[in-house]
Scaffold this motif. Structure first.
Motif, short mmCIF file in Angstrom:
data_model
loop_
_atom_site.label_atom_id
_atom_site.label_comp_id
_atom_site.label_asym_id
_atom_site.label_seq_id
_atom_site.Cartn_x
_atom_site.Cartn_y
_atom_site.Cartn_z
N ARG A 212 -39.72 -19.11 15.47
CA ARG A 212 -39.11 -18.72 14.20
C ARG A 212 -37.74 -19.38 14.04
N ALA A 213 -36.98 -19.41 15.13
CA ALA A 213 -35.66 -20.04 15.09
C ALA A 213 -35.76 -21.54 14.85
N ILE A 214 -36.69 -22.19 15.53
CA ILE A 214 -36.88 -23.63 15.34
C ILE A 214 -37.22 -23.94 13.88
N ALA A 215 -38.09 -23.13 13.31
CA ALA A 215 -38.48 -23.33 11.91
C ALA A 215 -37.29 -23.17 10.97
N SER A 216 -36.37 -22.27 11.32
CA SER A 216 -35.21 -22.01 10.45
C SER A 216 -34.23 -23.18 10.42
N LEU A 217 -34.30 -24.06 11.40
CA LEU A 217 -33.34 -25.16 11.48
C LEU A 217 -33.48 -26.16 10.33
N LYS A 218 -34.54 -26.04 9.54
CA LYS A 218 -34.66 -26.91 8.36
C LYS A 218 -33.74 -26.45 7.24
N LEU A 219 -33.19 -25.23 7.35
CA LEU A 219 -32.31 -24.69 6.32
C LEU A 219 -30.90 -25.24 6.45
N GLU A 220 -30.17 -25.16 5.37
CA GLU A 220 -28.78 -25.62 5.33
C GLU A 220 -27.90 -24.76 6.22
N HIS A 221 -26.89 -25.38 6.80
CA HIS A 221 -25.88 -24.67 7.60
C HIS A 221 -24.53 -24.88 6.92
N GLN A 222 -23.87 -23.79 6.51
CA GLN A 222 -22.62 -23.89 5.75
C GLN A 222 -21.39 -23.67 6.63
N GLY A 223 -21.46 -24.19 7.82
CA GLY A 223 -20.32 -24.07 8.72
C GLY A 223 -19.06 -24.72 8.18
N ASP A 224 -19.22 -25.86 7.51
CA ASP A 224 -18.04 -26.54 6.96
C ASP A 224 -17.35 -25.68 5.90
N LEU A 225 -18.13 -24.95 5.13
CA LEU A 225 -17.56 -24.05 4.13
C LEU A 225 -16.72 -22.97 4.81
N VAL A 226 -17.26 -22.38 5.88
CA VAL A 226 -16.51 -21.35 6.60
C VAL A 226 -15.27 -21.95 7.25
N GLY A 227 -15.38 -23.17 7.75
CA GLY A 227 -14.21 -23.84 8.31
C GLY A 227 -13.11 -24.00 7.28
N GLU A 228 -13.51 -24.35 6.05
CA GLU A 228 -12.53 -24.48 4.96
C GLU A 228 -11.91 -23.12 4.64
N TRP A 229 -12.74 -22.09 4.58
CA TRP A 229 -12.21 -20.74 4.32
C TRP A 229 -11.20 -20.35 5.39
#
Length: 245
Positions: A212-229
């Motif tokens: 399930r986790a491997i399948a989720s890796l196709k989704l976007e990761h908004q880490g850069d947004l949190v870094g900006e926040w």
């Protein structure tokens, strides 16, 4: 404006991942250096090894990284770190926490963190934004982050406001005024690093959770947004304690 951020590193990477990713402190440096707002400089101290900033050195913020250790553990280095963070908080310094740091700061400030009855959270997870603050720019209604945790904050500190939540993790992000900002997810992670962690832990996680986790890796990761926040939060108005000083 150049911010000075102290990164309190609370773990070391797996040996097979060190050459590529170096360390959690370096991963956070790379996250922040990708942001176009509020230039920053960094100092990394591995507190597991008893390494702390000199007493006379001050920073604009102190960030506590993730760790494989339990935030509620009784390891001497964890107790030392908790006392150090409480001192910083009482002095009015800005504090940032991610995963282990998110949980540890909740404990330091009177909240509760413990092993989650929902089990491991891994892969990409989606959260609903529960609040908006001036430093949360650009604004979004949902947030996706790479995660890797089996513990959670189950009771927020007094005065904390939930920022992001999900059914799986109700207290996924919170802030305490303009002084403390914490996220359960890992903005510093990238997909390849998460995949390597998942592969290393496949047997421990079990096939269903792993797949399930491997399948989720196709989704976007908004880490850069949190870094900006985070950078905007640090550059934002001083904390209430600082203003009163």
């Amino acid at each position: 404006m150049s911010l000075r951020i102290c990164i309190l590193e609370t773990d070391v990477l797996r040996p097979e991942l060190t050459a590529q990713y170096q360390g959690y402190g370096r991963m956070f440096e790379q996250l922040f250096l990708r942001q176009s707002v509020n230039q920053a400089e960094f100092r990394v101290y591995n507190v597991m090894n008893g390494d702390y900033p000199p007493e006379d050195e001050r920073f604009d913020a102190y960030l506590v990284t993730g760790s494989k250790a339990d935030s509620f553990g009784d390891d001497p280095w964890i107790q030392t770190l908790k006392a150090y963070l409480l001192k910083l908080y009482e002095r009015g310094d800005k504090l940032l926490g991610v995963c282990f740091g998110h949980q540890l700061l909740a404990l330091v400030l009177g909240g509760k963190a413990e092993r989650a009855d929902r089990g491991w959270g891994v892969g990409v997870h989606r959260y609903t934004l529960a609040a908006h603050a001036p430093w949360m720019d650009p604004q979004v209604t949902e947030l996706t982050l790479l995660i890797s945790h089996q513990d959670q904050v189950t009771q927020l500190p007094k005065g904390a406001t939930v920022i992001a939540s999900s059914d799986f993790c109700p207290n996924a992000a919170y802030h305490v005024g303009d002084q403390v900002l914490c996220f359960q997810g890992h903005p510093e992670f990238v997909h390849d690093y998460s995949r390597a962690l998942l592969d290393a832990r496949q047997e421990h996680l079990g096939d269903e959770v792993y797949q399930r986790a491997i399948a989720s890796l196709k989704l976007e990761h908004q880490g850069d947004l949190v870094g900006e926040w985070m950078l905007r939060f640090v550059a934002h108005a001083p904390s209430a304690k600082e203003s009163a000083a």
